[in-house]
Design a protein around this motif. Structure first.
Motif: not given
Ligand code: FAD
Length: 496
Positions: A63-65, A83-86, A90-93, A103-106, A163-165, A443-445
């Protein structure tokens, strides 16, 4: 654990597909009205290997990237890689180890749309003929499908399986060692954005017991961390023990019970669940823009209070479990040992020894840059909060003291006296930013405020660093505004 888009996909019905096609035309119109993407302006920077350095490498396509890539494009910064290793989807959870239904968020959350109405979740949802009023909260797989849709319509270039190494300073640039389908390569970057999520800022938190320690390398086919891929099917009729009382603990208990587990028993140290989600209070622009401007003492006092009260699980996750007779939550009963005994696993606590068939550690993630392998060479230069507060405060909240000290623009900060200015070309957009920027970071907000600020900071740094080149370009600039008029004077006729 496979791609779950087949369960809740975008535009699966003919009506949904037609609605999304209409919405995509609206997106094209909106982006065109906003002059997106703007002209690419940064001056190319030669790298030591003869290539042109990337203006930004975004690590993580979650989501952030991906939102960061969109924010950089909006600033006219297009010489970037994400880049994403997944694998894709399958990125993120969301489609992997997140086991909540919603989602927890409204539902009224904006962010990855960066303020473009046709890119909002609501627009995506309604375009498929679904009612907004009837929606209670967003299904997590819908959220995933929405993020992937955004990525496609915005043409955001995520390179999956990459993947970033390693990262190291390289004379004002950062050299990134990455590995993907094309093999291993060295990439020179002017800026690196770490959007690597919860797990990417330090790894899993796993407790160590005398008879079993994942940290020590012990493994058992039915002892998992909650972020593992877990096949719940074989747990039908079985007893599952879960350590922790956070949202993930409940979501794993709920998933096990719905899969037919005979019992899902959660154990925690604390005597009651935390009651108030303080992060919910933080969702307003004043906080997002103002908190990073507060001094260190104020931020430490604020966030150490938030850390002390902790965060409750969402009530929906609790109710999902309490409707099952096999659910139990044991307070004030920490584990003292985990003993694998053939097919069964004994959990030892101060109150007794309990037999289970499977164990899930819902013990969350660590934020500790010392455990991030690709930062090894930069780590000694990176400032943490521990250096900014009194030793007794750092000792009281060691997890906070380990957090990196970021600038107001999400850059890492170099330690006083460090000789690595490149550290400040590293941006951390994850929970690791939470003490510098408030508990919302990651987080999302906060996704819109965070990515916009970081992208603007990168634009500023690119301009300031190459100011002389821009100055000369301005001198050379000779668009003849008055050429179509009678008052046009050719440049060679103008006295210097
Ligand atoms: C189970 C769970 C439920 C959540 N529910 C909510 C919710 O309801 N509301 C809310 O606001 N937030 C929630 N969050 C918190 C947050 O919003 C999420 O974690 C969200 O996915 C964060 O986005 P992100 O892009 O930061 O991280 P991610 O979505 O985790 O993405 C990070 C990415 O980085 C990649 N990566 C990591 N290391 C490397 C590397 N070395 N090289 C290349 N790629 C790499 C991973 O493969 C992954 O795809 C939740 C978190 C979890 C864990």
């Amino acid at each position: 654990m496979g791609l779950m888009l087949d369960r809740v996909g975008s535009g699966r019905s003919p009506q949904g597909a037609a609605g999304l096609a209409d919405l995509e035309r609206e997106v094209t119109r909106d982006l065109d009205r906003l002059n997106y993407p703007p002209r690419a302006w940064p001056v190319p920077k030669p790298a030591p290997d003869g290539s042109t350095a990337l203006d930004a490498l975004v690590v993580g396509g979650g989501m952030y990237g991906q939102t960061m890539a969109f924010a950089l494009y909006r600033e006219g910064i297009r010489n970037l890689r994400v880049i994403d290793l997944a694998r894709e989807g399958e990125e993120g959870p969301w489609g992997t180890y997140a086991r909540m239904d919603i989602l927890r968020s409204p539902k009224r959350q904006c962010g990855p749309d960066l303020g473009v109405p046709s890119l909002t979740f609501r627009a995506w949802h309604e375009a498929q003929g679904r009612s907004w009023d009837e929606l209670y909260k967003i299904h997590r797989l819908d959220w995933l499908a929405y993020l992937l849709w955004l990525r496609r319509v915005l043409d955001l270039p995520v390179e999956n399986g990459t993947r970033l190494l390693a990262l190291e300073p390289a004379g004002g640039l950062l050299r990134a060692e990455i590995e993907g389908p094309r093999g291993r390569e060295s990439v020179f970057c002017r800026n690196v954005v770490l959007a690597t999520g919860r797990e990417g800022a330090g790894g899993r938190q796993v407790p160590a017991f005398p008879s079993f320690s994942m940290a020590r390398g012990d493994r058992h086919p039915r002892i998992h961390h909650s972020a593992d891929p877990i096949d719940f099917g074989p747990l039908q009729g079985r007893r599952v023990a879960i350590l922790g009382a956070n949202a993930s603990a409940l979501d794993n208990a709920g998933t096990a019970l719905e899969a037919g587990a005979a019992a899902a028993v959660m154990f925690c140290r604390r005597p009651a669940l935390p009651q108030v989600n303080k992060s919910r209070w933080m969702v307003f622009p004043g906080f997002q823009h103002g908190f990073p401007a507060m001094d260190d003492a104020a931020r430490w006092e604020f966030m150490s209070h938030v850390a002390s009260v902790q965060m409750p699980p969402p009530h929906e996750s609790v109710l999902r479990c309490t409707r099952h007779a096999g659910f139990d939550l044991r307070f004030a009963e920490p584990w003292t040992d985990v003993i694998a005994d053939g097919d069964e696993i004994d959990i030892v606590t101060a109150k007794g020894r309990h037999r289970f068939d499977a164990v899930i550690f819902a013990t969350g993630f660590n934020v500790d840059l010392a455990d991030v392998p690709y930062l090894t060479s930069l780590l000694p230069q990176i400032e943490t909060w521990g250096a900014r507060v009194a030793p007794q405060d750092a000792a009281r909240f060691p997890a906070l003291a380990r957090l990196p000290y970021l600038t107001a623009d999400f850059q890492l900060t170099a330690k006083a006296g460090a000789h690595a200015p490149e550290v400040e070309n590293l941006y951390l957009l994850s929970f690791g930013a939470s003490l510098s920027h408030g508990a919302l970071a990651g987080d999302l907000p906060a996704v819109r405020a965070t990515t916009t600020r970081a992208a603007q900071a990168i634009a500023r740094a690119l301009f300031v660093t190459d100011y002389q080149a821009y100055r000369q370009s301005m001198r050379r600039f000779s668009e003849a505004e008055l050429e179509p008029t009678p008052y046009f004077v050719p440049p060679e006729d103008i006295a210097p």
